[in-house]
Enzyme design. Structure first.
Site, PDB file in Angstrom:
ATOM      1  N   SER A 119       0.819  -1.216   0.000  1.00 24.40           N
ATOM      2  CA  SER A 119       0.000   0.000   0.000  1.00 24.40           C
ATOM      3  C   SER A 119       0.843   1.251   0.000  1.00 24.40           C
ATOM      4  CB  SER A 119      -0.806   0.086   1.298  1.00 24.40           C
ATOM      5  OG  SER A 119      -1.676  -0.955   1.420  1.00 24.40           O
ATOM      6  N   HIS A 140      -0.644  -2.368  -7.228  1.00 23.07           N
ATOM      7  CA  HIS A 140      -1.437  -2.048  -6.031  1.00 23.07           C
ATOM      8  C   HIS A 140      -2.927  -2.075  -6.355  1.00 23.07           C
ATOM      9  CE1 HIS A 140      -2.556   1.116  -2.757  1.00 23.07           C
ATOM     10  NE2 HIS A 140      -2.767  -0.111  -2.328  1.00 23.07           N
ATOM     11  N   GLU A 152      -2.926   0.738  -9.182  1.00 26.65           N
ATOM     12  CA  GLU A 152      -1.779   1.646  -9.309  1.00 26.65           C
ATOM     13  C   GLU A 152      -0.575   0.786  -9.690  1.00 26.65           C
ATOM     14  OE1 GLU A 152      -1.757   5.421  -6.297  1.00 26.65           O
ATOM     15  OE2 GLU A 152      -1.616   3.488  -5.320  1.00 26.65           O
ATOM     16  N   ASN A 190      -2.817   6.243  -1.203  1.00 22.71           N
ATOM     17  CA  ASN A 190      -2.749   6.340   0.265  1.00 22.71           C
ATOM     18  C   ASN A 190      -2.110   7.628   0.768  1.00 22.71           C
ATOM     19  OD1 ASN A 190      -4.186   4.105   1.218  1.00 22.71           O
ATOM     20  ND2 ASN A 190      -2.588   2.802   0.363  1.00 22.71           N
TER      21      ASN A 190
HETATM   22  C1  LIG Z   1      -5.543   0.677   1.743  1.00 20.84           C
HETATM   23  C2  LIG Z   1      -5.112   0.649   0.326  1.00 20.84           C
HETATM   24  O1  LIG Z   1      -3.934   0.398   0.075  1.00 20.84           O
HETATM   25  C3  LIG Z   1      -5.975   0.976  -0.817  1.00 20.84           C
HETATM   26  C4  LIG Z   1      -7.417   0.659  -0.667  1.00 20.84           C
HETATM   27  O2  LIG Z   1      -7.862  -0.375  -1.083  1.00 20.84           O
HETATM   28  S1  LIG Z   1      -8.312   1.810   0.116  1.00 20.84           S
HETATM   29  C5  LIG Z   1      -9.947   1.175   0.078  1.00 20.84           C
HETATM   30  C6  LIG Z   1     -10.598   1.422  -1.258  1.00 20.84           C
HETATM   31  N1  LIG Z   1     -11.940   0.957  -1.182  1.00 20.84           N
HETATM   32  C7  LIG Z   1     -12.953   1.742  -0.842  1.00 20.84           C
HETATM   33  O3  LIG Z   1     -12.799   2.941  -0.646  1.00 20.84           O
HETATM   34  C8  LIG Z   1     -14.274   1.045  -0.699  1.00 20.84           C
HETATM   35  C9  LIG Z   1     -15.361   1.984  -0.308  1.00 20.84           C
HETATM   36  N2  LIG Z   1     -16.604   1.255  -0.206  1.00 20.84           N
HETATM   37  C10 LIG Z   1     -17.335   0.883  -1.297  1.00 20.84           C
HETATM   38  O4  LIG Z   1     -17.003   1.185  -2.442  1.00 20.84           O
HETATM   39  C11 LIG Z   1     -18.585   0.104  -1.034  1.00 20.84           C
HETATM   40  O5  LIG Z   1     -19.003   0.354   0.287  1.00 20.84           O
HETATM   41  C12 LIG Z   1     -18.414  -1.459  -1.239  1.00 20.84           C
HETATM   42  C13 LIG Z   1     -18.170  -1.738  -2.732  1.00 20.84           C
HETATM   43  C14 LIG Z   1     -17.266  -2.034  -0.425  1.00 20.84           C
HETATM   44  C15 LIG Z   1     -19.675  -2.143  -0.765  1.00 20.84           C
HETATM   45  O6  LIG Z   1     -20.727  -1.575  -1.449  1.00 20.84           O
HETATM   46  P1  LIG Z   1     -22.186  -1.419  -0.778  1.00 20.84           P
HETATM   47  O7  LIG Z   1     -23.092  -0.941  -1.840  1.00 20.84           O
HETATM   48  O8  LIG Z   1     -22.032  -0.648   0.472  1.00 20.84           O
HETATM   49  O9  LIG Z   1     -22.543  -2.869  -0.287  1.00 20.84           O
HETATM   50  P2  LIG Z   1     -23.063  -4.103  -1.088  1.00 20.84           P
HETATM   51  O10 LIG Z   1     -24.357  -3.822  -1.767  1.00 20.84           O
HETATM   52  O11 LIG Z   1     -23.020  -5.227  -0.103  1.00 20.84           O
HETATM   53  O12 LIG Z   1     -21.942  -4.372  -2.162  1.00 20.84           O
HETATM   54  C16 LIG Z   1     -21.918  -3.790  -3.468  1.00 20.84           C
HETATM   55  C17 LIG Z   1     -21.296  -4.802  -4.386  1.00 20.84           C
HETATM   56  O13 LIG Z   1     -19.928  -5.058  -4.001  1.00 20.84           O
HETATM   57  C18 LIG Z   1     -19.745  -6.471  -3.783  1.00 20.84           C
HETATM   58  N3  LIG Z   1     -18.879  -6.623  -2.604  1.00 20.84           N
HETATM   59  C19 LIG Z   1     -19.032  -6.014  -1.411  1.00 20.84           C
HETATM   60  N4  LIG Z   1     -18.031  -6.369  -0.590  1.00 20.84           N
HETATM   61  C20 LIG Z   1     -17.261  -7.234  -1.275  1.00 20.84           C
HETATM   62  C21 LIG Z   1     -16.069  -7.928  -0.969  1.00 20.84           C
HETATM   63  N5  LIG Z   1     -15.447  -7.795   0.218  1.00 20.84           N
HETATM   64  N6  LIG Z   1     -15.531  -8.720  -1.923  1.00 20.84           N
HETATM   65  C22 LIG Z   1     -16.102  -8.831  -3.128  1.00 20.84           C
HETATM   66  N7  LIG Z   1     -17.233  -8.184  -3.484  1.00 20.84           N
HETATM   67  C23 LIG Z   1     -17.794  -7.394  -2.562  1.00 20.84           C
HETATM   68  C24 LIG Z   1     -21.085  -7.056  -3.517  1.00 20.84           C
HETATM   69  O14 LIG Z   1     -21.167  -8.369  -4.046  1.00 20.84           O
HETATM   70  C25 LIG Z   1     -22.024  -6.115  -4.261  1.00 20.84           C
HETATM   71  O15 LIG Z   1     -22.217  -6.519  -5.583  1.00 20.84           O
HETATM   72  P3  LIG Z   1     -23.718  -6.632  -6.128  1.00 20.84           P
HETATM   73  O16 LIG Z   1     -24.471  -5.438  -5.627  1.00 20.84           O
HETATM   74  O17 LIG Z   1     -23.516  -6.620  -7.586  1.00 20.84           O
HETATM   75  O18 LIG Z   1     -24.189  -7.881  -5.524  1.00 20.84           O
HETATM   76  N1  LIG Z   2      -6.462  -3.995   3.369  1.00 24.58           N
HETATM   77  C1  LIG Z   2      -6.508  -3.196   2.328  1.00 24.58           C
HETATM   78  O1  LIG Z   2      -7.506  -2.482   2.112  1.00 24.58           O
HETATM   79  C2  LIG Z   2      -5.368  -3.157   1.368  1.00 24.58           C
HETATM   80  C3  LIG Z   2      -4.157  -3.745   1.683  1.00 24.58           C
HETATM   81  N2  LIG Z   2      -3.133  -3.697   0.776  1.00 24.58           N
HETATM   82  C4  LIG Z   2      -1.851  -4.328   1.084  1.00 24.58           C
HETATM   83  O2  LIG Z   2      -1.975  -5.722   0.851  1.00 24.58           O
HETATM   84  C5  LIG Z   2      -1.134  -6.443   1.759  1.00 24.58           C
HETATM   85  C6  LIG Z   2      -1.980  -7.444   2.530  1.00 24.58           C
HETATM   86  O3  LIG Z   2      -3.014  -6.769   3.209  1.00 24.58           O
HETATM   87  P1  LIG Z   2      -4.331  -7.532   3.687  1.00 24.58           P
HETATM   88  O4  LIG Z   2      -4.739  -8.560   2.715  1.00 24.58           O
HETATM   89  O5  LIG Z   2      -5.283  -6.487   4.102  1.00 24.58           O
HETATM   90  O6  LIG Z   2      -3.754  -8.270   5.008  1.00 24.58           O
HETATM   91  P2  LIG Z   2      -4.317  -9.547   5.803  1.00 24.58           P
HETATM   92  O7  LIG Z   2      -3.839  -9.395   7.188  1.00 24.58           O
HETATM   93  O8  LIG Z   2      -5.783  -9.712   5.511  1.00 24.58           O
HETATM   94  O9  LIG Z   2      -3.587 -10.776   5.065  1.00 24.58           O
HETATM   95  C7  LIG Z   2      -2.204 -11.006   5.032  1.00 24.58           C
HETATM   96  C8  LIG Z   2      -1.991 -12.501   4.873  1.00 24.58           C
HETATM   97  O10 LIG Z   2      -0.614 -12.770   4.625  1.00 24.58           O
HETATM   98  C9  LIG Z   2      -0.199 -13.820   5.474  1.00 24.58           C
HETATM   99  N3  LIG Z   2       1.242 -13.737   5.675  1.00 24.58           N
HETATM  100  C10 LIG Z   2       1.921 -12.914   6.510  1.00 24.58           C
HETATM  101  N4  LIG Z   2       3.252 -13.125   6.370  1.00 24.58           N
HETATM  102  C11 LIG Z   2       3.387 -14.091   5.412  1.00 24.58           C
HETATM  103  C12 LIG Z   2       4.509 -14.730   4.818  1.00 24.58           C
HETATM  104  N5  LIG Z   2       5.761 -14.431   5.185  1.00 24.58           N
HETATM  105  N6  LIG Z   2       4.284 -15.667   3.854  1.00 24.58           N
HETATM  106  C13 LIG Z   2       3.021 -15.993   3.488  1.00 24.58           C
HETATM  107  N7  LIG Z   2       1.930 -15.419   4.027  1.00 24.58           N
HETATM  108  C14 LIG Z   2       2.115 -14.470   4.970  1.00 24.58           C
HETATM  109  C15 LIG Z   2      -1.011 -13.602   6.737  1.00 24.58           C
HETATM  110  O11 LIG Z   2      -1.009 -14.745   7.558  1.00 24.58           O
HETATM  111  P3  LIG Z   2      -1.235 -14.559   9.164  1.00 24.58           P
HETATM  112  O12 LIG Z   2      -2.645 -14.114   9.313  1.00 24.58           O
HETATM  113  O13 LIG Z   2      -0.961 -15.904   9.703  1.00 24.58           O
HETATM  114  O14 LIG Z   2      -0.238 -13.516   9.610  1.00 24.58           O
HETATM  115  C16 LIG Z   2      -2.371 -13.288   6.133  1.00 24.58           C
HETATM  116  O15 LIG Z   2      -3.054 -14.463   5.761  1.00 24.58           O
HETATM  117  C17 LIG Z   2      -0.444  -5.393   2.641  1.00 24.58           C
HETATM  118  O16 LIG Z   2       0.794  -5.065   2.068  1.00 24.58           O
HETATM  119  C18 LIG Z   2      -1.408  -4.209   2.543  1.00 24.58           C
HETATM  120  O17 LIG Z   2      -0.778  -2.991   2.770  1.00 24.58           O
HETATM  121  C19 LIG Z   2      -3.266  -3.120  -0.459  1.00 24.58           C
HETATM  122  C20 LIG Z   2      -4.459  -2.557  -0.832  1.00 24.58           C
HETATM  123  C21 LIG Z   2      -5.588  -2.479   0.084  1.00 24.58           C
END
Ligand SMILES: CC(=O)CC(=O)SCCNC(=O)CCNC(=O)[C@H](O)C(C)(C)COP(=O)(O)OP(=O)(O)OC[C@H]1O[C@@H](n2cnc3c(N)ncnc32)[C@H](O)[C@@H]1OP(=O)(O)O
Ligand SMILES: NC(=O)C1=CN([C@@H]2O[C@H](COP(=O)(O)OP(=O)(O)OC[C@H]3O[C@@H](n4cnc5c(N)ncnc54)[C@H](OP(=O)(O)O)[C@@H]3O)[C@@H](O)[C@H]2O)C=CC1
Length: 283
Positions: A119, A140, A152, A190
């Site tokens: 991330s 990403h 990304e 991010n």
């Molecule tokens: C941290 C990082 O490095 C980067 C990141 O990823 S930051 C996070 C980026 N993501 C966001 O900002 C998500 C923001 N939230 C959303 O867009 C929406 O709330 C959401 C898509 C997650 C859920 O949408 P919602 O309308 O509130 O709920 P819901 O109706 O249950 O879901 C919408 C659709 O998404 C799907 N969905 C929801 N959660 C899901 C999941 N975890 N996995 C797969 N599909 C999912 C559902 O199947 C649903 O599809 P249909 O309507 O076609 O059945």
């Molecule tokens: N959460 C988010 O919204 C997003 C996250 N990311 C990035 O994706 C990556 C994963 O995040 P996320 O899926 O949320 O994390 P989770 O905690 O859901 O999953 C990570 C998984 O990796 C496993 N793991 C840890 N160390 C090892 C290893 N050495 N070898 C194999 N498996 C390992 C963990 O096992 P255990 O549970 O046993 O530790 C766990 O099953 C991070 O780099 C995060 O920054 C990117 C975009 C969005």
């Protein structure tokens, strides 16, 4: 170069989503985790989401069966020896990631591209743990991977044009829209999103409003699909904290200091939805 076989490492929320979209797009996919329980959970979540798609009439039962037949669980990193592309999606920690990349560099054939779903961590530093920095790249995905359109693509200092073009093509095959981003802390997504989430946590910490009201302001006032505190729980509070620390260290600017309340929750093991409790409680 042609990519046929893919290994995704880490069967958590991101890894399982990434494995699912690759398998649905016709790639042979190994989903690897060192923890058998996490691997089983990841495989089950893919099956559940595919079944939901069948129930909703979005895909045929045959597509679900074909997708699952392209997915193989793996507990052994050595299985990466047959992969053309590896995507790492394990914990957001540089030390853990570089150890895995260094091992992958020895296990995989010379042509294999090593991508990270990090991330925020520098791709250049991850690449330096290998002897093939030109084949290391950031890919990403956004959460939830099957729903979100963006990827990304992050070029490390030495990432080759050939590697970049291959990953850009693969992103297109997954029906994702790719944007090209230089290797700076937090990339684009991010760098912008996480300070907003951190500020929402400060707003709660300082008692300005309740968590529900903070979320309502952003949902109803700014049309965000989720409020920032709900989104933090959805991403994982540990991941949010790691990202803020990368921004803080990487830019050396106090405006990125993580909120003490975020630190406290992570220390308590309140990691958000995945642990059953974060800002909210989940059944
Ligand atoms: C941290 C990082 O490095 C980067 C990141 O990823 S930051 C996070 C980026 N993501 C966001 O900002 C998500 C923001 N939230 C959303 O867009 C929406 O709330 C959401 C898509 C997650 C859920 O949408 P919602 O309308 O509130 O709920 P819901 O109706 O249950 O879901 C919408 C659709 O998404 C799907 N969905 C929801 N959660 C899901 C999941 N975890 N996995 C797969 N599909 C999912 C559902 O199947 C649903 O599809 P249909 O309507 O076609 O059945
Ligand atoms: N959460 C988010 O919204 C997003 C996250 N990311 C990035 O994706 C990556 C994963 O995040 P996320 O899926 O949320 O994390 P989770 O905690 O859901 O999953 C990570 C998984 O990796 C496993 N793991 C840890 N160390 C090892 C290893 N050495 N070898 C194999 N498996 C390992 C963990 O096992 P255990 O549970 O046993 O530790 C766990 O099953 C991070 O780099 C995060 O920054 C990117 C975009 C969005």
């Amino acid at each position: 170069m042609s990519i046929k076989s893919v290994m995704v490492i880490g069967a958590g929320q991101m890894g399982s989503g990434i494995a699912q979209v690759f398998a649905q797009s016709g790639f042979q996919v190994m989903l690897n985790d060192m923890n058998e329980e996490a691997l089983d959970k990841g495989m089950q979540s893919i099956e559940k989401l595919l079944s939901r798609n069948v129930d909703k009439g979005r895909i045929e039962e045959e597509e679900k069966t074909a997708t699952l037949s392209r997915l193989t669980p793996s507990l052994n990193l050595d299985d990466a020896e047959s992969a053309d592309l590896v995507i790492e999606a394990i914990v957001e920690n540089m030390e853990v990631k570089t150890k895995v990349f260094s091992r992958l560099d020895k296990i995989t054939p010379h042509h294999t591209i090593l991508a990270s779903n990090t991330s925020s961590l520098p791709i250049t530093e991850i690449a330096a743990a290998t002897e093939r920095p030109e084949k290391v790249i950031g890919m990403h995905f956004m959460n939830p991977v099957p729903v979100m359109k963006l990827v990304e693509i992050i070029r490390g200092l030495q990432t080759s044009d050939e590697t970049y073009e291959t990953i850009q093509r693969v992103a297109g095959e997954l029906q994702k829209t790719a944007v090209e981003v230089e290797d700076f802390p937090g990339f684009v997504s991010n760098r912008i999103l996480m300070p907003m989430i951190n500020e929402a946590i400060y707003t709660l910490y300082e008692g300005v409003a309740s968590k529900e009201d903070i979320d309502s302001v952003m949902k109803l006032g700014m049309n965000h699909p989720m409020g920032p505190l709900t989104l933090a729980d959805f991403i994982g509070l540990d991941t949010c904290l790691y990202i803020m620390e990368v921004l803080h260290d990487g830019f050396g600017d106090s405006k990125y200091r993580p909120c003490p309340l975020l630190r406290k929750y992570v220390k308590a093991g309140w990691l958000g939805k995945k642990s059953g409790r974060g800002f909210y409680v989940y059944e």
